[in-house]
Every structure is written in C-alpha cells, then in structure tokens.
Design a protein around this motif. Sequence first.
Motif, PDB file in Angstrom:
ATOM      1  N   VAL A  77       0.831  -1.209   0.000  1.00 51.26           N
ATOM      2  CA  VAL A  77       0.000   0.000   0.000  1.00 51.26           C
ATOM      3  C   VAL A  77       0.859   1.249   0.000  1.00 51.26           C
ATOM      4  N   ILE A  82      -1.672   5.658  -4.773  1.00 47.96           N
ATOM      5  CA  ILE A  82      -3.106   5.431  -4.927  1.00 47.96           C
ATOM      6  C   ILE A  82      -3.626   6.006  -6.242  1.00 47.96           C
ATOM      7  N   ALA A  85      -2.992   3.395  -8.790  1.00 47.46           N
ATOM      8  CA  ALA A  85      -3.900   2.262  -8.615  1.00 47.46           C
ATOM      9  C   ALA A  85      -5.290   2.578  -9.152  1.00 47.46           C
ATOM     10  N   LYS A  86      -5.772   3.817  -8.906  1.00 47.04           N
ATOM     11  CA  LYS A  86      -7.102   4.195  -9.388  1.00 47.04           C
ATOM     12  C   LYS A  86      -7.118   4.414 -10.899  1.00 47.04           C
ATOM     13  N   LEU A  91      -5.262  -3.577  -8.048  1.00 47.13           N
ATOM     14  CA  LEU A  91      -5.016  -3.650  -6.612  1.00 47.13           C
ATOM     15  C   LEU A  91      -4.467  -5.024  -6.233  1.00 47.13           C
ATOM     16  N   ILE A 138      -9.753  -0.160  -3.095  1.00 45.79           N
ATOM     17  CA  ILE A 138      -8.606   0.757  -2.991  1.00 45.79           C
ATOM     18  C   ILE A 138      -8.861   1.770  -1.882  1.00 45.79           C
ATOM     19  N   TYR A 142      -6.446   2.023   1.480  1.00 51.86           N
ATOM     20  CA  TYR A 142      -5.633   3.198   1.794  1.00 51.86           C
ATOM     21  C   TYR A 142      -6.164   3.914   3.024  1.00 51.86           C
TER      22      TYR A 142
END
Length: 569
Positions: A77, A82, A85-86, A91, A138, A142
């Motif tokens: 993580v 992030i 990842a988005k 993920l 996600i 996070y």
Amino acid sequence: MAVAAKSLEAVLLEHGAVSEAMLEKARERQRDGRSLGDVLQEMGAIDGRTWAQALASHFGLPFVEQLPHDENPSEWVNRLPINYAKRYQLLPVGHDGDTVVLAIADPSALGAVDDVRLLLRRPVRVIVAPGATIVDAINRAYDLASGSASQLMDDLDEERLDLVATELEEPRDLLDADDEAPIIRLVNSLLFQAVKDRASDIHIEPFERDLTVRFRIDGILYDIISPPKRFQPVISSRVKIMAGLNIAEKRLPQDGRIRIRLAGRDVDIRVSTVPTAHGERVVMRLLDRSSTILQLEELGLTGHKLEVVSQLIRQPHGIVLVTGPTGSGKTTTLYAALSKINTIDKNIITIEDPIEYQLHGVGQIQVNPKIDLTFAGGLRSILRQDPDVIMVGEIRDVETAKIAIQAALTGHLVFSTLHTNDSCGAVTRLLDMGMEPFLVSSSLIAVMAQRLVRRVCPTCRIAYTPSLEEVRQLGMSSDRFEGETVYRAGPGCQDCKKTGYRGRTGIHELLVIDDEIRNLVMKNADSASIRRIATAKGMSTLREDGADKLVAGITTADEVLRVTQDEIV
C-alpha cells in the motif's frame, strides 16, 4: 487490436449480454480511442460486472465479483501510489507463496501489470474484477493503511516551503495527491486523519513560541501535533488557498469553504480564520456528506419519550422547539424528525444556516445575509410556497419568532431551535423577546432540551459502585443503583483511541405544553414555576435522563455531570 475487439464482441454475443444491433451502435459511437466496454456501459447496454466477465473469459483469467477486505493492508500500500492504482483500476489483494495476486479491471493493460511486478519485485498472478469493486477496495485499503499527520512532521523541509505558494491545483480526491511539497502533504494528511478519527473540528492555534493542532472528537478537544512555529504562515496560507480566501489579508477575519472527496467520501469543510496576537487562528468544521441521517430511535430517545415525540412531529400545526447550546445536536434531531415524516403527500421546506445534510424530497434554502436572505425573509417567502411543514434553522430575532408563530397559527407545523439551557427556559425566552403570552400558549406544542454525552467504550470500561457524592450530585437515591451495573471510563484502548469513550448519544428533557402549562404561560409565569409543574406531572430532567443512561451502561457519571452543570439540583 482489431482481432481482440472482435473476440470480445463474440464473447458478449455468446453470453447473450448484447445484441448485434447494439454492438453496431457502439461501433458507430466509438471515438477518441475509447474502449468498446466504455461505450457499451455509457449506452446502458451492459454493466461493469458483465464487461469484466467478458474480459476474463476472453483472456482466460479468473473472474471475482467481490474482493477480500484486508484489515491489515500489507507493505505494498505504501509502495503503490493510490492515484496510479485508481488510474489503472488495479489492486494487489493477496499472495500465493511469493506471487502477488493482482486484481485488475482491464487485463489488456500489460504495461501497468509489468509496472506492479517491477515495483513490488515479485511475480504477479492476475485476476479480473469489476472496476467499481476495485476502486471501493482501494479506498478501504488506503483508509486503513495511511499514516497519521504526526508521521509527516519529520519530512517537513524548510528549503521546500516555497512550493506551497505555487500549488493552486486541488486533487479530486485527497488520497490521490502525489504532491511532494511537505506542507501540502501535511494539510492533506491532517484532513484525512480528522475524517478517519471522526473529528468534527480541526483547530490550528498559534501561540507566542509554538503552534498547536487539535481535533474535537466527541465534543472534546485533543492535541494532535505541534508543528514548528516557523511553518505557521505557510500552513494557514495553504488552508486559505484551498478555501478560496485572500492569502494576503491577515488582519481581518475570513470565512470560506472547502469541498473535497476523501477515500470516496464527500466532505464539506467550513473554514474560519481570525487574526490573533501571534498570527492567524484557523478552525475547520468538517461535515461528512456521505454519512446517513440518523433516525429518532438512534438519538437516545427511548420508551415513552420516543412515543410522545413520534406523535408530536405528526401534529397538523404548531411549533416544536429543540433547545440546547451550540454543538448539542439540535439540527441532527430536527433532520431525524423531518426524515420520519417526509412522505410524498407533504410539502416540507427548510431555511438553514448552513444546510448540513441534503434531504431528498425536501426543499432546503440557504441563508445568505449578503443578499438580505435572512431567516425572517426566507420564512416569509416559504409561506407563499404552500408548505405543510417548515423548519427554521434557528429563531434568532423577534421578527423570525413572530412569523414562525403566525405560521403555526395558520395551519403549519413549524420546527426550530433556540439557545436556552432547558426546555422551560424556551417559553420565557419567547416572552422576553416580546411575544404575546396568548400567542405563545396557542402556538407552542412542545419543547425538547438536549445535550450530548459520550458513550463509554464497551471494550475497556470498568464496572464500579458510585460514591454517595456522585449519587447526590446526580440527584438520585442510592436505591436507584441497587442491583445495577454502572461503568466508568477505562484506561483507553485501540477501539476508543485511548480516550475511554467512543461515539455520543443524547439526553433529553421533553416539555409538552398541556392546558395547565398554557395557563401558566398566559399568566407570564417564570421558568421555575413551569418547571415545578412539569416535573410534578412526570417530566424527567436532563440529569435524570442522563442517570437512566448511566444505569443502562451507556455513559458515565462524569459525562452526565459535565454536560448538565447548569442544572440546579
């Protein structure tokens, strides 16, 4: 690429997900390199789940509809940004020996899969999941793994503070921020931690030689961090930039607003700055718009009192007042009442300052003194909108009180709030404002005073026997506690963040205006006289309701005494 697209079309046709005609329309609408899946979903032909299943079938990969909810996100993580990842909707969700299991929405994004393999330095096994499912996972991951604001203090580098002045763009989601400027990251982290810790306010307070940041959690202020004094101007400037305030003006108070998304949650922040002897003081009030409206049953109302309130809010006309100091949950109670009676056959209109929650099916008006839209002016206009129920955020002046009373007398049910210490004091407050006693007695049907007490943490609470002094202060007899288990706050644990308390509930004092009370109002009786009659007829006071919640194991004696200090025993 053309072969792959045709193969996907064939998969969709084989599964009966779309028709040939629908595919033809989608091909016509494809532009700017958009994928067939995006176009089909935009047309409403398929959903994200169906498209993910088609992709999994086409690439010969496993499909999962739900991802595991990992309460302890692993080290990846902190290593996988992030925003990345988005962007690629991927993920890592577990491991199989040394191999990382990677959930992805589009397995054709081979570059992204290779990036994760290089970043984590492990082999990767790909599974396919719907994009929306991955984004939700996600946000959860996070949310659990993000560090606190205090962990960023070591990263504050004085040489890089000049970056703050040029940073004007705000990320769509604060957890997507990949800014390197440490002050920006500190402010973002403060906002994130405040939401995570259920804080209602953030205080940034400058003093002569230091700077303190405090959170108000469950009504109590707690010290969080103390950044170096030299960072004070850039921290306040960063907050003012986010709120759209004038960063050059440091001599006058300013008010602004920040709208952010944080881990998928909409958060509305009201910002207030005031100049002090040692610099600008900043207070941010946080409002989580994604949280649901509480029901009456969740406010601490129980038994007969809940039944009476449920009947009162269904009266055809009259005024129902909720009283208490600032931050005692008055507006939350009114929202719960409106939510209870909000049906298709009722026209409900509110005028508020500010609008704290959006109520579906309710017309809500925001007070704006700059254009002379006051409570009184707005209320006057509402009466021309054929309302059945009206909520006035607060009765602040004589004009608003007069219009509210006239509205109640002409067949409207009016909800509002007043700043008084108890229920009986609200009656005399209206009389002191110049209202005629016969108008007050004719229009007012009930007043409910309330306070918020912290709930004792069920994990670390300690059972004990109250002392005679505590029993005396609560105004109870010692017999009331015989055979009952009473708790005090424990030393604190992980569940309550070492405070001994978690969450809050209400204690209430309900004054129903019956004929006997109306006669007292007509005679201009004082609040003490009204209180004597009401308690003789069975009205439980704030302190007595608090004692009931103490016996029920919900709160502590300290809490009840803290919030009812103004009550005369």
